[in-house]
Design an enzyme around this catalytic site. Structure first.
Site, PDB file in Angstrom:
ATOM      1  N   SER A 161      23.933 -31.968  43.739  1.00  0.00           N
ATOM      2  CA  SER A 161      23.168 -32.639  44.591  1.00  0.00           C
ATOM      3  C   SER A 161      21.697 -33.102  44.211  1.00  0.00           C
ATOM      4  O   SER A 161      21.379 -32.715  43.058  1.00  0.00           O
ATOM      5  CB  SER A 161      23.053 -31.712  45.991  1.00  0.00           C
ATOM      6  OG  SER A 161      22.449 -30.393  45.287  1.00  0.00           O
ATOM      7  N   LYS A 162      21.243 -33.864  45.063  1.00  0.00           N
ATOM      8  CA  LYS A 162      19.856 -34.608  44.586  1.00  0.00           C
ATOM      9  C   LYS A 162      18.987 -33.495  43.683  1.00  0.00           C
ATOM     10  O   LYS A 162      18.440 -34.401  42.763  1.00  0.00           O
ATOM     11  CB  LYS A 162      19.222 -34.661  46.096  1.00  0.00           C
ATOM     12  CG  LYS A 162      17.900 -35.824  46.019  1.00  0.00           C
ATOM     13  CD  LYS A 162      17.403 -35.889  47.471  1.00  0.00           C
ATOM     14  CE  LYS A 162      16.381 -37.048  47.130  1.00  0.00           C
ATOM     15  NZ  LYS A 162      15.984 -37.639  48.456  1.00  0.00           N
ATOM     16  N   ARG A 163      18.762 -32.429  43.912  1.00  0.00           N
ATOM     17  CA  ARG A 163      17.930 -31.664  43.144  1.00  0.00           C
ATOM     18  C   ARG A 163      18.350 -31.424  41.732  1.00  0.00           C
ATOM     19  O   ARG A 163      17.499 -30.963  40.758  1.00  0.00           O
ATOM     20  CB  ARG A 163      17.210 -30.280  43.839  1.00  0.00           C
ATOM     21  CG  ARG A 163      16.806 -30.558  45.441  1.00  0.00           C
ATOM     22  CD  ARG A 163      15.457 -29.951  45.480  1.00  0.00           C
ATOM     23  NE  ARG A 163      14.637 -30.429  46.380  1.00  0.00           N
ATOM     24  CZ  ARG A 163      13.429 -30.191  46.813  1.00  0.00           C
ATOM     25  NH1 ARG A 163      12.786 -29.445  45.802  1.00  0.00           N
ATOM     26  NH2 ARG A 163      12.871 -30.727  47.710  1.00  0.00           N
TER      27      ARG A 163
END
Length: 452
Positions: free
Chosen positions: A223-225
């Site tokens: 995911s994004k992070r």
RNA sequence: GACCCUAUCGUCUAGCGGUUAGGACACCGCCCUUUCACGGCGGCGGCACGGGUUCGAGUCCCGUUAGGGUCGCCA
């Protein structure tokens, strides 16, 4: 592929402010298939969620695709949703397609497939299992979950009037004449809804190809992070887009013949849906870096210069006072040493700053009293070298070492330390040539002054 | 909870009934070498488990386990 109709595929990202590496790979596979089949690659921006859509967020997508070299045949021609576009199936921003959605909802209502409830519009979903013919996975028989048993119908227009993803996605694919939907496997089970929608419209669904997901090294969802999840990670320097594209091709697709370093041109020739793998793949930054080094070593000079310009910026080395030929020659000495550059961008600093910070450990070893006269003699030999070329410098050093009765290494190490401050770096003679006689002599003099 | 997908070295993968299970990255040695790197040679390391089918199973079937996905008035 053996179809009469031309292939039309699309990438339909939502502008969230970043481009996920998995999304980039989905775009790549669609693009590869279009180019392989001579079809059309369409870019559609799914910006129905007005709240978080900005032109900057659209820019991230457009620039990301351009950086990767994925050109689209139809789609936005600017980041402005109301701006110009390429192609005859526009608009290519969903925020501009409200009239089409309104018309299509009415059609479903008229046919008895949609009804209003609590201010929203719901689609009358069939209860019988739906078989999803998938080009990668095979036929998938999708039954309703227990949750869906209670109410198989789903919302297509929210009570605030906004259409939801499943609906606009199908309507647009239908209106835009999409023939193949190549997307992440996370959409696989929802495809039953999409097929039901197509059938309600009386239209044959496109062919589906669900590709495996890209996972973190530990197997969890990326995911994004997570490290490496955003394409921006690779656009800032260090990485050649050619290498990123090559790596992405190899995640979930295989040429089946052990080839790994493959220019995208060749992948286009060989890419096809049946060779797509069925299982998820973990992202391996180390292997990407290896591929990146392979590319850096063989890239045309122009491309190499363009990528390494990013190195300098990233390592905050100020090269503004130097002409492009010098910068180019300096960075070229790192051609086959990209690993050093990526692991320690500072290794190139000596080319652009006369403030040499000597490695303290190396000083103890190389800047010893015995070496002072040796380095002095070498300095005088270098002063005679004209033109100041690598071959001549090597000859001068070898000759000097011979006269001194020492091995070449005895002179090489202190010279490298004097000129770069480091124990590792490019080929000594080549870096000396780039530095030029004036700088080299000045640096050796400075080193001589250091030695007691 | 239900539904769906998947399962070969640590990772990416080749394999599509009979192989000493191959390659790449990473790691460890040795060689090359003015550093580092490249390159060369070698090493370590794998068919998740249990049942079948078959003369024979990494390859086919079933189950288990594990991982992932989905079931939203998010996309």
């Amino acid at each position: 592929m053996a179809n009469n109709t031309s292939v039309r595929v699309r990438f339909a990202p939502s502008p969230t402010g970043y481009l996920h590496i998995g999304g980039a790979r989905t775009a790549l596979f669609n693009w590869l298939y279009a180019r392989h089949t001579g079809g059309q690659f369409i870019l559609r921006i799914e910006d129905t969620d007005a709240a978080r859509n900005t032109q900057e967020a659209v820019d991230v997508i457009l620039n990301g695709l351009r950086w990767l070299g994925l050109d689209w045949d139809e789609g936005p021609a600017s980041h402005d949703a109301t701006g110009p576009s390429k192609g005859t199936h526009g608009p290519y921003f969903q925020s501009q397609r409200s009239d089409i959605y309104r018309r299509r909802v009415q059609e479903l209502k008229d046919k008895g497939f949609a009804y209003e409830q609590d201010g929203a519009v719901k689609f009358r979903m069939q209860r019988e299992p739906i078989v999803i013919p998938d080009l990668v996975v095979g036929d998938v028989r999708r039954e309703l979950t227990d949750r869906e048993q209670e109410d198989p119908d789903f919302v297509i227009i929210r009570s605030d009037g906004q259409p939801v993803f499943h609906f606009v996605n199908v309507v647009d694919d239908l209106e835009m004449g999409i023939t193949h939907v190549i997307r992440g496997e996370d959409h696989l089970t929802n495809t039953a809804k999409h097929i039901a929608l197509f059938q309600a419209f009386g239209v044959e669904p496109p062919q589906y190809a669900h590709i495996p997901l890209i996972l973190n090294p530990d197997g969890t969802k990326m995911s994004k992070r997570d490290t490496g999840a955003s394409l921006a990670t690779y656009q800032g320097g260090y990485f050649a887009p050619e290498a990123v594209v090559n790596y992405l091709c190899l995640l979930g697709w295989s040429p089946k013949d052990n080839r790994e370093v493959m220019p995208v041109r060749e992948v286009v020739e060989r890419f096809d849906l049946p060779q797509i793998l069925r299982h998820n793949a973990r992202f391996d930054m180390t292997k990407l870096q290896w591929l990146n080094h392979e590319y850096l070593r063989t890239l045309p000079a122009e491309r190499y210069d363009a990528v390494t310009a990013g190195f300098l910026k990233r390592s905050s080395i100020d090269a503004s006072g130097f002409d492009t030929a010098y910068i180019s020659a300096a960075l070229a000495t790192f051609r086959d040493k990209a690993k050093q550059l990526s692991e320690d961008p500072g290794v190139a600093r000596f080319y652009f700053s006369d403030a040499i910070a000597y490695d303290p450990e190396a000083v103890k070893k190389d800047f010893v009293p015995d070496n002072k006269p040796r380095l002095g003699k070498l300095r005088d030999a270098f002063a005679q070298v004209e033109p100041f070329k690598a071959d001549a410098l090597q000859a001068a050093l070898t000759k000097t070492a011979g006269e001194l009765g020492v091995k070449a290494g005895v002179l090489v190490h202190p010279t490298r330390l004097a000129c770069t401050g480091r124990t590792v770096g490019p080929s000594l003679y080549h870096l000396l040539e780039v530095l030029g006689k004036e700088r080299v002599l000045q640096r050796i003099d400075a080193a001589l002054a250091q030695i007691k």
